[in-house]
Design a protein around this motif. Structure first.
Motif, PDB file in Angstrom:
ATOM      1  N   ALA A 357       0.848  -1.190   0.000  1.00 13.98           N
ATOM      2  CA  ALA A 357       0.000   0.000   0.000  1.00 13.98           C
ATOM      3  C   ALA A 357       0.882   1.238   0.000  1.00 13.98           C
ATOM      4  CB  ALA A 357      -0.901   0.007   1.221  1.00 13.98           C
ATOM      5  N   GLN A 358       0.456   2.238  -0.726  1.00 14.12           N
ATOM      6  CA  GLN A 358       1.312   3.411  -0.872  1.00 14.12           C
ATOM      7  C   GLN A 358       0.808   4.659  -0.181  1.00 14.12           C
ATOM      8  OE1 GLN A 358       3.013   4.406  -4.474  1.00 14.12           O
ATOM      9  NE2 GLN A 358       3.282   2.332  -5.206  1.00 14.12           N
ATOM     10  N   THR A 359      -0.453   4.685   0.147  1.00 16.64           N
ATOM     11  CA  THR A 359      -0.981   5.931   0.709  1.00 16.64           C
ATOM     12  C   THR A 359      -1.682   5.687   2.038  1.00 16.64           C
ATOM     13  OG1 THR A 359      -1.296   6.799  -1.521  1.00 16.64           O
ATOM     14  CG2 THR A 359      -2.462   7.916   0.236  1.00 16.64           C
ATOM     15  N   LEU A 360      -1.361   6.553   2.966  1.00 14.15           N
ATOM     16  CA  LEU A 360      -2.024   6.529   4.270  1.00 14.15           C
ATOM     17  C   LEU A 360      -2.952   7.738   4.327  1.00 14.15           C
ATOM     18  CD1 LEU A 360      -2.155   5.470   7.284  1.00 14.15           C
ATOM     19  CD2 LEU A 360      -0.383   7.175   7.758  1.00 14.15           C
ATOM     20  N   THR A 361      -4.201   7.499   4.689  1.00 12.95           N
ATOM     21  CA  THR A 361      -5.145   8.608   4.766  1.00 12.95           C
ATOM     22  C   THR A 361      -5.808   8.626   6.135  1.00 12.95           C
ATOM     23  OG1 THR A 361      -5.609   8.353   2.405  1.00 12.95           O
ATOM     24  CG2 THR A 361      -7.136   9.703   3.660  1.00 12.95           C
ATOM     25  N   LEU A 362      -5.987   9.821   6.646  1.00 15.58           N
ATOM     26  CA  LEU A 362      -6.691   9.971   7.909  1.00 15.58           C
ATOM     27  C   LEU A 362      -7.983  10.743   7.687  1.00 15.58           C
ATOM     28  CD1 LEU A 362      -5.715  10.619  11.430  1.00 15.58           C
ATOM     29  CD2 LEU A 362      -6.965  12.469  10.337  1.00 15.58           C
ATOM     30  N   HIS A 363      -9.063  10.192   8.194  1.00 13.52           N
ATOM     31  CA  HIS A 363     -10.336  10.904   8.178  1.00 13.52           C
ATOM     32  C   HIS A 363     -10.771  11.132   9.614  1.00 13.52           C
ATOM     33  CE1 HIS A 363     -11.192   9.912   3.895  1.00 13.52           C
ATOM     34  NE2 HIS A 363     -10.527   8.828   4.183  1.00 13.52           N
ATOM     35  N   ALA A 364     -11.468  12.232   9.804  1.00  9.61           N
ATOM     36  CA  ALA A 364     -12.030  12.459  11.130  1.00  9.61           C
ATOM     37  C   ALA A 364     -13.298  13.282  10.992  1.00  9.61           C
ATOM     38  CB  ALA A 364     -11.028  13.187  12.028  1.00  9.61           C
ATOM     39  N   SER A 419     -15.321  11.027  15.234  1.00 12.70           N
ATOM     40  CA  SER A 419     -14.918   9.791  14.575  1.00 12.70           C
ATOM     41  C   SER A 419     -13.505   9.908  14.030  1.00 12.70           C
ATOM     42  CB  SER A 419     -15.895   9.418  13.458  1.00 12.70           C
ATOM     43  OG  SER A 419     -15.483   9.970  12.239  1.00 12.70           O
ATOM     44  N   LEU A 420     -12.840   8.805  13.995  1.00 12.67           N
ATOM     45  CA  LEU A 420     -11.466   8.747  13.503  1.00 12.67           C
ATOM     46  C   LEU A 420     -11.337   7.530  12.611  1.00 12.67           C
ATOM     47  CD1 LEU A 420      -9.017   9.261  16.548  1.00 12.67           C
ATOM     48  CD2 LEU A 420      -9.295  10.751  14.552  1.00 12.67           C
ATOM     49  N   SER A 421     -10.641   7.687  11.498  1.00 11.89           N
ATOM     50  CA  SER A 421     -10.319   6.486  10.740  1.00 11.89           C
ATOM     51  C   SER A 421      -9.027   6.658   9.956  1.00 11.89           C
ATOM     52  CB  SER A 421     -11.469   6.104   9.809  1.00 11.89           C
ATOM     53  OG  SER A 421     -11.482   6.941   8.695  1.00 11.89           O
ATOM     54  N   VAL A 422      -8.359   5.571   9.776  1.00 10.07           N
ATOM     55  CA  VAL A 422      -7.141   5.561   8.960  1.00 10.07           C
ATOM     56  C   VAL A 422      -7.299   4.497   7.883  1.00 10.07           C
ATOM     57  CG1 VAL A 422      -5.516   6.430  10.669  1.00 10.07           C
ATOM     58  CG2 VAL A 422      -6.062   4.002  10.634  1.00 10.07           C
ATOM     59  N   SER A 423      -6.768   4.786   6.713  1.00 10.99           N
ATOM     60  CA  SER A 423      -6.868   3.775   5.670  1.00 10.99           C
ATOM     61  C   SER A 423      -5.609   3.725   4.824  1.00 10.99           C
ATOM     62  CB  SER A 423      -8.100   4.033   4.804  1.00 10.99           C
ATOM     63  OG  SER A 423      -8.025   5.305   4.245  1.00 10.99           O
ATOM     64  N   ALA A 424      -5.420   2.590   4.226  1.00 11.19           N
ATOM     65  CA  ALA A 424      -4.270   2.353   3.366  1.00 11.19           C
ATOM     66  C   ALA A 424      -4.787   2.058   1.966  1.00 11.19           C
ATOM     67  CB  ALA A 424      -3.447   1.170   3.879  1.00 11.19           C
ATOM     68  N   SER A 425      -4.301   2.829   1.000  1.00  8.40           N
ATOM     69  CA  SER A 425      -4.827   2.653  -0.347  1.00  8.40           C
ATOM     70  C   SER A 425      -3.701   2.681  -1.367  1.00  8.40           C
ATOM     71  CB  SER A 425      -5.835   3.756  -0.654  1.00  8.40           C
ATOM     72  OG  SER A 425      -5.232   5.009  -0.508  1.00  8.40           O
ATOM     73  N   LYS A 426      -4.066   2.645  -2.633  1.00  9.62           N
ATOM     74  CA  LYS A 426      -3.113   2.549  -3.741  1.00  9.62           C
ATOM     75  C   LYS A 426      -2.233   1.320  -3.535  1.00  9.62           C
ATOM     76  CE  LYS A 426      -3.449   7.310  -4.801  1.00  9.62           C
ATOM     77  NZ  LYS A 426      -2.992   8.326  -3.843  1.00  9.62           N
ATOM     78  N   ILE A 427      -2.874   0.220  -3.560  1.00 10.65           N
ATOM     79  CA  ILE A 427      -2.200  -1.042  -3.288  1.00 10.65           C
ATOM     80  C   ILE A 427      -1.785  -1.693  -4.597  1.00 10.65           C
ATOM     81  CG2 ILE A 427      -2.450  -3.293  -2.193  1.00 10.65           C
ATOM     82  CD1 ILE A 427      -4.501  -2.113  -0.361  1.00 10.65           C
ATOM     83  N   PHE A 428      -0.540  -2.070  -4.676  1.00  9.04           N
ATOM     84  CA  PHE A 428      -0.028  -2.669  -5.904  1.00  9.04           C
ATOM     85  C   PHE A 428       0.581  -4.044  -5.643  1.00  9.04           C
ATOM     86  CE2 PHE A 428       0.196   1.896  -6.451  1.00  9.04           C
ATOM     87  CZ  PHE A 428      -0.476   2.056  -7.653  1.00  9.04           C
ATOM     88  N   ASP A 429       0.459  -4.874  -6.636  1.00  6.72           N
ATOM     89  CA  ASP A 429       1.148  -6.158  -6.592  1.00  6.72           C
ATOM     90  C   ASP A 429       2.645  -5.931  -6.688  1.00  6.72           C
ATOM     91  OD1 ASP A 429      -1.188  -7.503  -6.535  1.00  6.72           O
ATOM     92  OD2 ASP A 429      -1.216  -7.958  -8.680  1.00  6.72           O
ATOM     93  N   ILE A 430       3.400  -6.779  -6.043  1.00  3.87           N
ATOM     94  CA  ILE A 430       4.837  -6.773  -6.234  1.00  3.87           C
ATOM     95  C   ILE A 430       5.158  -7.776  -7.325  1.00  3.87           C
ATOM     96  CG2 ILE A 430       7.049  -7.274  -5.199  1.00  3.87           C
ATOM     97  CD1 ILE A 430       5.666  -6.760  -2.486  1.00  3.87           C
ATOM     98  N   SER A 537       8.165   5.642   1.302  1.00  5.12           N
ATOM     99  CA  SER A 537       6.870   5.006   1.508  1.00  5.12           C
ATOM    100  C   SER A 537       6.954   3.524   1.805  1.00  5.12           C
ATOM    101  CB  SER A 537       5.977   5.238   0.307  1.00  5.12           C
ATOM    102  OG  SER A 537       6.568   4.646  -0.825  1.00  5.12           O
ATOM    103  N   LEU A 538       8.025   2.921   1.454  1.00  5.63           N
ATOM    104  CA  LEU A 538       8.083   1.494   1.706  1.00  5.63           C
ATOM    105  C   LEU A 538       8.961   1.141   2.892  1.00  5.63           C
ATOM    106  CD1 LEU A 538       8.226   0.326  -1.944  1.00  5.63           C
ATOM    107  CD2 LEU A 538       6.288   0.409  -0.419  1.00  5.63           C
ATOM    108  N   THR A 539       9.378   2.148   3.569  1.00  6.24           N
ATOM    109  CA  THR A 539      10.249   1.907   4.695  1.00  6.24           C
ATOM    110  C   THR A 539       9.520   1.139   5.787  1.00  6.24           C
ATOM    111  OG1 THR A 539      11.302   3.970   4.225  1.00  6.24           O
ATOM    112  CG2 THR A 539      11.714   3.013   6.375  1.00  6.24           C
ATOM    113  N   CYS A 540      10.207   0.244   6.359  1.00  7.50           N
ATOM    114  CA  CYS A 540       9.635  -0.476   7.482  1.00  7.50           C
ATOM    115  C   CYS A 540      10.439  -0.204   8.720  1.00  7.50           C
ATOM    116  CB  CYS A 540       9.662  -1.976   7.221  1.00  7.50           C
ATOM    117  SG  CYS A 540       8.345  -2.430   6.147  1.00  7.50           S
ATOM    118  N   SER A 541       9.859  -0.549   9.808  1.00  6.09           N
ATOM    119  CA  SER A 541      10.638  -0.313  11.016  1.00  6.09           C
ATOM    120  C   SER A 541      11.122  -1.610  11.601  1.00  6.09           C
ATOM    121  CB  SER A 541       9.815   0.448  12.022  1.00  6.09           C
ATOM    122  OG  SER A 541       8.485   0.348  11.708  1.00  6.09           O
ATOM    123  N   HIS A 542      12.207  -1.490  12.244  1.00  6.67           N
ATOM    124  CA  HIS A 542      12.836  -2.630  12.875  1.00  6.67           C
ATOM    125  C   HIS A 542      11.957  -3.125  13.994  1.00  6.67           C
ATOM    126  CE1 HIS A 542      15.878  -4.881  15.082  1.00  6.67           C
ATOM    127  NE2 HIS A 542      16.476  -4.959  13.914  1.00  6.67           N
TER     128      HIS A 542
END
Length: 633
Positions: A357-364, A419-430, A537-542
């Motif tokens: 997923a490439q995009t993080l979105t916050l709605h409230a 209300s609060l929400s977070v979503s992950a979008s723009k998801i691509f196959d590797i 965007s693709l960074t992960c954490s240890h």
DNA sequence: ACGGTTAATACG
DNA sequence: TCGTATTAA
């Protein structure tokens, strides 16, 4: 607003399959004592018994409705069983229903194109399967028409005369039927078989509509419930639609439907027929006008997409009335929980489906505390999604603060979040194994599959943040026990070859500060290269302690998180490595890049941000072209 | 200030 | 592109 799609010339056979009170069935399977009993699924039952989100057909007989609260349901149906939605992190957890949903998709996707339309609905394009059946075993020759198929409801078929199943069988087998109807008959038989298979393998019943397009299939799938299917022959379309209330049409259940009714006096689809296409375009625009004109005539060109997985993931919670959040600390604590769930879900999507997923979105939703004034909307905010729970939490909080800033403007007033929400979008196959960097690292003749590539950070922090890519290199990476087991399987590899392989793979990509995405290496993931953050965007954490650094400062990202290719990845062939590390291309030491062959350098440079006002041509590179979503006509 | 939660799509 | 609005289940 809806838009008309060009419709295919050839007649299609489309089915819409819809589970009957799905959540209830899932709970009934978990607890068979609930079968046949009036049952409803509720979430959060502390306030008025919780809200009903699914109601069994037994309970519906008592007048129990989805809109009721648990307490009300008990009033009209004292014997009702109320089952609560599982709760995790103090919020509803729908995972059991999601995975039950994928059971269906797994079965329904075996015959033709399959589109996951929601957690419990799919569209099928059965055109090819129906044509094939017509050639090989046409219904009129079928001695025993599949029993379930003869229970179909055929729109426009007189139902008052004689044995219904006999007349359905007769219709399905009619030798003088036109080609379209014969295809539909085959479709009905195939769907009947699929529905029986679903029942046998999942214990769930479903209903279905079979027609020449998605709109009609969807329209009738719920017409005879539960556990029944309905067929729409072309000849029945007009009669069916003329009297159909406009609001029953998909997309017309809301404001557009109301406007048709209130402004144009259109009560039924038939009423629409008297409006010229141009008139409708004047009222509602070219696109919607044309769409309205067509659907009134049963015309819909929407294709069934070949997609078995959701396009985004989101989680949210509402904080009604007194529960509203009134300070940053409570927002943060909820946001953290939502992000935890989201992180888990995208992580398992990555592990199981190899998608990123490439995009993080916050709605409230918010209201201003002191003034009971404007119902101004809290703006939604998004940013590149960086993998790792801590990163997502950090970024989400930043998005919230930014949104709150915009929401409040210059005013310095109290606020509350409902209300609060977070979503992950723009998801691509590797794409696997297609990248030249991977081929370079692995060597052209490598027998090692992408899943076997071992990319590891030293587990000992004292060794620093140097990143190694190595095939099971024991001096550099203490393997897990499961890795050791797997390693045995590879022992038959040619020794010579293996040594060579290790030499090449252990080429140190040093000082990358642990933040490049190996997936970026493996997949050139991001067409999004225009801003600095996106490279992250693709960074992960240890898995170790999260850095508390600014997310915008890449050099402070010293951690990366593995994803487990072994767990739940049956397709991963012999998975010798336990994890893939992600790091950030942006942080690759240029000196390291210079050591690489020119074509690899070019590829890497392609990942890195182009100059400020570069043309969109960068997206046309072979790398990013992997990531263009499948084009639909 | 209550059906809540999750998705998809179209528009500007 | 992002952010908003609508629709749906």
């Amino acid at each position: 607003m809806p838009v008309a799609r060009p419709e295919p010339q050839e007649p299609r056979v489309i089915a819409h399959v819809d589970m009957d009170c799905f959540y209830v069935q899932v709970e009934q399977r978990r607890n068979p004592a609930l079968r046949g009993q009036p049952t409803a699924v509720v979430q959060y039952n502390d306030w008025k018994g919780g809200g009903l989100i699914a109601v069994s057909y037994e309970a519906r007989k008592f007048g129990v409705k989805r809109s009721m609260r648990g307490d009300e349901a008990k009033m009209v149906c004292p014997s009702i069983n109320l089952v609560q939605v599982p709760v995790a992190r103090d919020k509803a957890d729908l995972n059991v229903y999601r995975s039950a949903g994928s059971e269906l998709v797994a079965i329904l996707s075996t015959k033709g194109k399959c589109e996951r339309a929601s957690i419990d609905e799919v569209y099928l394009d059965l055109t090819d399967a129906a044509k094939e059946m017509l050639l090989e075993s046409p219904p009129e020759l079928l001695e025993l028409i599949f029993e379930e198929a003869t229970k179909s409801n055929i729109l426009g078929l007189p139902s008052d005369i004689g044995n219904r199943e006999d007349s359905v069988r007769a219709w399905l087998c009619r030798a003088d039927a036109d080609y379209q109807d014969k295809l539909l008959s085959c479709g009905a038989i195939i769907v009947a078989q699929l529905r029986v298979k679903v029942l046998e393998e999942t214990e769930f019943t479903c209903s279905a509509g079979i027609a020449h397009n998605k709109m009609l299939a969807k329209l009738v799938s719920g017409m005879h419930k539960p556990a029944q299917q309905t067929v729409v022959p072309s000849s029945a379309v007009q009669d069916f639609l003329v009297s159909l209330p406009i609001k029953k049409m998909k997309q017309l259940g809301g404001k557009l439907g109301s406007s048709l009714q209130d402004d144009l006096g259109v009560k039924t689809v038939g009423d629409l027929l008297s409006f010229a296409e141009e008139k409708l375009q004047e009222y509602y625009g070219v696109n919607t006008g044309t769409w309205l004109w067509k659907i009134a005539r049963g015309i819909s060109g929407e294709e069934v997409e070949d997609r078995l997985l959701p396009k985004s993931h989101g989680c949210g919670k509402t904080f009604p009335g007194p529960k509203a959040l009134r300070n940053n600390a409570s927002v943060k604590s909820w946001l953290d929980r939502l992000c935890e769930e989201l992180s888990e879900r995208i992580q398992s999507d990555l592990n199981q489906n190899k998608r990123i997923a490439q995009t993080l979105t916050l709605h409230a939703r918010a209201s201003k505390g002191n003034e009971c004034d404007s119902i101004k909307k809290f703006p939604s905010k998004s940013c590149p999604l960086r993998y790792g729970t801590g990163k997502i939490q950090e970024d989400a909080m930043k998005l919230f603060e930014s949104g709150l800033h915009d929401f409040l403007g210059s005013q310095n007033t109290k606020w509350s979040i409902t209300s609060l929400s977070v979503s992950a979008s723009k998801i691509f196959d590797i794409p696997s194994g297609t990248s030249s960097i991977l081929r370079y690292i692995k060597g052209p003749n490598s027998t090692v599959s992408p899943a076997n590539l071992d990319c590891s950070l030293p587990q000992d922090p004292s060794l620093g943040n140097k990143l190694y890519i190595t095939p099971n290199h024991e001096e550099q990476c203490e393997p897990s026990s499961s890795e050791k087991e797997d390693r045995g399987k590879n022992s038959n590899l040619d020794k010579q070859h293996q040594v060579k392989e290790e030499k090449r793979m252990s080429k140190k990509l040093t000082d990358v500060k642990g933040t490049c995405s190996i997936l970026k290496f493996l997949s050139q993931s991001s067409p999004v290269v225009n801003e600095k953050r996106k490279l992250d965007s693709l960074t992960c954490s240890h898995p170790g302690p999260e850095s508390s650094s600014e997310p915008n400062k890449a050099e402070e990202h010293k951690s990366a998180q593995p994803f487990d290719r072994n767990k739940s990845n049956p397709s991963g062939s012999n998975s010798a490595s336990s994890s893939t590390w992600m790091f950030n291309v942006e942080d690759i030491d240029p000196a390291v890049v210079e050591e690489l062959p020119p074509e690899i350098q070019r590829e890497i440079h392609g990942w890195i941000r182009p100059p400020k006002h570069s043309s969109s041509k960068t997206r046309g590179s072979t790398i990013s072209s992997y990531f263009q979503p499948a084009k639909r006509s």
